[in-house]
Design a protein around this motif. Sequence first.
Motif, PDB file in Angstrom:
ATOM      1  N   SER A  10      -3.239 -43.958 -30.317  1.00 16.58           N
ATOM      2  CA  SER A  10      -4.180 -44.660 -29.586  1.00 16.58           C
ATOM      3  C   SER A  10      -5.416 -44.275 -29.778  1.00 16.58           C
ATOM      4  CB  SER A  10      -3.399 -44.544 -28.309  1.00 16.58           C
ATOM      5  OG  SER A  10      -4.119 -43.648 -27.166  1.00 16.58           O
ATOM      6  N   ILE A  11      -6.340 -44.988 -30.189  1.00 19.35           N
ATOM      7  CA  ILE A  11      -7.601 -44.372 -30.230  1.00 19.35           C
ATOM      8  C   ILE A  11      -8.744 -44.840 -28.518  1.00 19.35           C
ATOM      9  CG2 ILE A  11     -10.061 -44.820 -31.133  1.00 19.35           C
ATOM     10  CD1 ILE A  11      -7.941 -45.238 -33.249  1.00 19.35           C
ATOM     11  N   ASP A  12      -9.272 -44.335 -27.700  1.00 23.41           N
ATOM     12  CA  ASP A  12     -10.271 -45.196 -26.993  1.00 23.41           C
ATOM     13  C   ASP A  12     -11.612 -45.648 -27.354  1.00 23.41           C
ATOM     14  OD1 ASP A  12     -11.374 -44.621 -24.705  1.00 23.41           O
ATOM     15  OD2 ASP A  12     -12.504 -43.156 -24.430  1.00 23.41           O
ATOM     16  N   ALA A  13     -11.434 -47.135 -26.687  1.00 23.57           N
ATOM     17  CA  ALA A  13     -12.312 -47.697 -27.265  1.00 23.57           C
ATOM     18  C   ALA A  13     -13.391 -47.811 -26.787  1.00 23.57           C
ATOM     19  CB  ALA A  13     -11.755 -49.561 -26.893  1.00 23.57           C
ATOM     20  N   THR A  14     -13.480 -46.902 -26.088  1.00 23.29           N
ATOM     21  CA  THR A  14     -15.231 -46.546 -25.848  1.00 23.29           C
ATOM     22  C   THR A  14     -15.620 -45.397 -26.663  1.00 23.29           C
ATOM     23  OG1 THR A  14     -14.381 -44.764 -24.231  1.00 23.29           O
ATOM     24  CG2 THR A  14     -14.600 -47.233 -23.448  1.00 23.29           C
ATOM     25  N   GLY A  15     -17.175 -45.707 -26.573  1.00 22.43           N
ATOM     26  CA  GLY A  15     -17.689 -44.296 -27.296  1.00 22.43           C
ATOM     27  C   GLY A  15     -17.570 -44.267 -28.590  1.00 22.43           C
ATOM     28  N   SER A  16     -17.712 -42.565 -28.725  1.00 20.90           N
ATOM     29  CA  SER A  16     -17.366 -42.956 -30.380  1.00 20.90           C
ATOM     30  C   SER A  16     -15.622 -43.742 -30.751  1.00 20.90           C
ATOM     31  CB  SER A  16     -17.584 -41.122 -31.113  1.00 20.90           C
ATOM     32  OG  SER A  16     -16.378 -40.530 -29.947  1.00 20.90           O
ATOM     33  N   GLY A  17     -15.026 -43.698 -30.118  1.00 25.45           N
ATOM     34  CA  GLY A  17     -13.551 -44.605 -30.477  1.00 25.45           C
ATOM     35  C   GLY A  17     -13.960 -46.293 -31.036  1.00 25.45           C
ATOM     36  N   ALA A  18     -15.137 -46.659 -30.071  1.00 24.30           N
ATOM     37  CA  ALA A  18     -15.152 -48.385 -30.951  1.00 24.30           C
ATOM     38  C   ALA A  18     -15.665 -47.701 -32.394  1.00 24.30           C
ATOM     39  CB  ALA A  18     -16.877 -48.876 -29.909  1.00 24.30           C
ATOM     40  N   TRP A  19     -16.384 -47.200 -32.136  1.00 24.69           N
ATOM     41  CA  TRP A  19     -17.216 -47.375 -33.994  1.00 24.69           C
ATOM     42  C   TRP A  19     -16.651 -46.836 -34.598  1.00 24.69           C
ATOM     43  CZ3 TRP A  19     -21.867 -48.683 -34.153  1.00 24.69           C
ATOM     44  CH2 TRP A  19     -22.703 -48.974 -33.472  1.00 24.69           C
ATOM     45  N   LEU A  20     -15.609 -45.522 -34.432  1.00 19.85           N
ATOM     46  CA  LEU A  20     -14.552 -45.067 -35.438  1.00 19.85           C
ATOM     47  C   LEU A  20     -13.353 -46.547 -35.370  1.00 19.85           C
ATOM     48  CD1 LEU A  20     -12.091 -43.540 -36.885  1.00 19.85           C
ATOM     49  CD2 LEU A  20     -11.677 -42.731 -35.150  1.00 19.85           C
ATOM     50  N   LEU A  21     -13.589 -47.689 -34.155  1.00 21.59           N
ATOM     51  CA  LEU A  21     -12.189 -48.955 -35.347  1.00 21.59           C
ATOM     52  C   LEU A  21     -13.193 -49.375 -35.865  1.00 21.59           C
ATOM     53  CD1 LEU A  21     -10.334 -49.175 -31.452  1.00 21.59           C
ATOM     54  CD2 LEU A  21      -9.243 -48.670 -33.732  1.00 21.59           C
ATOM     55  N   VAL A  22     -14.311 -49.557 -35.553  1.00 18.41           N
ATOM     56  CA  VAL A  22     -15.173 -50.893 -36.767  1.00 18.41           C
ATOM     57  C   VAL A  22     -15.215 -50.212 -37.116  1.00 18.41           C
ATOM     58  CG1 VAL A  22     -17.881 -51.524 -36.682  1.00 18.41           C
ATOM     59  CG2 VAL A  22     -16.819 -51.525 -34.334  1.00 18.41           C
ATOM     60  N   PHE A  23     -15.699 -49.095 -38.088  1.00 19.22           N
ATOM     61  CA  PHE A  23     -15.926 -48.469 -39.663  1.00 19.22           C
ATOM     62  C   PHE A  23     -14.061 -48.759 -39.452  1.00 19.22           C
ATOM     63  CE2 PHE A  23     -15.007 -44.972 -42.289  1.00 19.22           C
ATOM     64  CZ  PHE A  23     -15.508 -45.492 -43.469  1.00 19.22           C
ATOM     65  N   VAL A  24     -12.464 -48.150 -39.763  1.00 19.49           N
ATOM     66  CA  VAL A  24     -11.864 -48.814 -40.226  1.00 19.49           C
ATOM     67  C   VAL A  24     -11.703 -50.235 -40.799  1.00 19.49           C
ATOM     68  CG1 VAL A  24      -9.501 -48.447 -39.716  1.00 19.49           C
ATOM     69  CG2 VAL A  24     -11.233 -46.680 -39.026  1.00 19.49           C
ATOM     70  N   MET A  25     -12.425 -51.109 -39.569  1.00 17.15           N
ATOM     71  CA  MET A  25     -11.369 -52.717 -39.871  1.00 17.15           C
ATOM     72  C   MET A  25     -12.666 -52.577 -40.692  1.00 17.15           C
ATOM     73  SD  MET A  25     -11.625 -55.100 -35.832  1.00 17.15           S
ATOM     74  CE  MET A  25     -12.368 -53.756 -35.352  1.00 17.15           C
ATOM     75  N   ALA A  26     -14.362 -52.473 -40.868  1.00 12.92           N
ATOM     76  CA  ALA A  26     -14.818 -52.809 -41.938  1.00 12.92           C
ATOM     77  C   ALA A  26     -14.105 -52.350 -44.091  1.00 12.92           C
ATOM     78  CB  ALA A  26     -16.218 -51.820 -42.251  1.00 12.92           C
ATOM     79  N   VAL A  27     -13.355 -51.368 -43.597  1.00 11.31           N
ATOM     80  CA  VAL A  27     -13.096 -50.603 -44.542  1.00 11.31           C
ATOM     81  C   VAL A  27     -11.791 -51.213 -44.746  1.00 11.31           C
ATOM     82  CG1 VAL A  27     -11.889 -48.396 -45.757  1.00 11.31           C
ATOM     83  CG2 VAL A  27     -14.060 -47.885 -44.006  1.00 11.31           C
ATOM     84  N   VAL A  28     -11.274 -51.827 -43.445  1.00  7.17           N
ATOM     85  CA  VAL A  28     -10.087 -52.464 -44.278  1.00  7.17           C
ATOM     86  C   VAL A  28     -10.394 -54.349 -45.150  1.00  7.17           C
ATOM     87  CG1 VAL A  28      -8.229 -53.715 -43.468  1.00  7.17           C
ATOM     88  CG2 VAL A  28      -8.768 -50.997 -43.157  1.00  7.17           C
ATOM     89  N   THR A  29     -11.782 -53.987 -44.067  1.00  5.58           N
ATOM     90  CA  THR A  29     -12.370 -55.781 -45.135  1.00  5.58           C
ATOM     91  C   THR A  29     -12.831 -55.806 -46.253  1.00  5.58           C
ATOM     92  OG1 THR A  29     -12.764 -56.631 -42.505  1.00  5.58           O
ATOM     93  CG2 THR A  29     -13.493 -57.558 -44.037  1.00  5.58           C
ATOM     94  N   LEU A  30     -13.511 -54.584 -46.580  1.00  2.00           N
ATOM     95  CA  LEU A  30     -13.656 -54.430 -47.658  1.00  2.00           C
ATOM     96  C   LEU A  30     -12.859 -54.279 -48.673  1.00  2.00           C
ATOM     97  CD1 LEU A  30     -17.136 -52.176 -46.706  1.00  2.00           C
ATOM     98  CD2 LEU A  30     -17.232 -54.705 -47.997  1.00  2.00           C
TER      99      LEU A  30
END
Length: 102
Positions: free
Chosen positions: A2-22
């Motif tokens: 599990s990844i914490d969806a607050t703080g830096s965890g949210a940025w990590l999730l956004v980055f991973v989703m952007a990489v998968v989309t690209l």
Amino acid sequence: MSIDATGSGAWLLVFVMAVVTLATRWGGVYVMSFVPIGYRVRQFISAMSGSVLVALLAPMALEGDTAARLALLTTGVIMLLLKRPLQAIAAGILVAALFRQL
């Protein structure tokens, strides 16, 4: 895991989703560069876009609330009358917002 969806965890999730989309977008362009675009491929691509739209809207039509169903109905009617998707979508959003407000 599990990844914490607050703080830096949210940025990590956004980055991973952007990489998968690209990766999927660029990968699709790369794969399609090897496919000759003939009549059947064009038909498939045209049908696929409609299938994706139906797959997104069908659950809302079946399980959505009254506002969602009215929005879908409004969007469909406006689209059939005007054949202009942007205006039809805007009308559907407006109907859903007004119904939920009242």
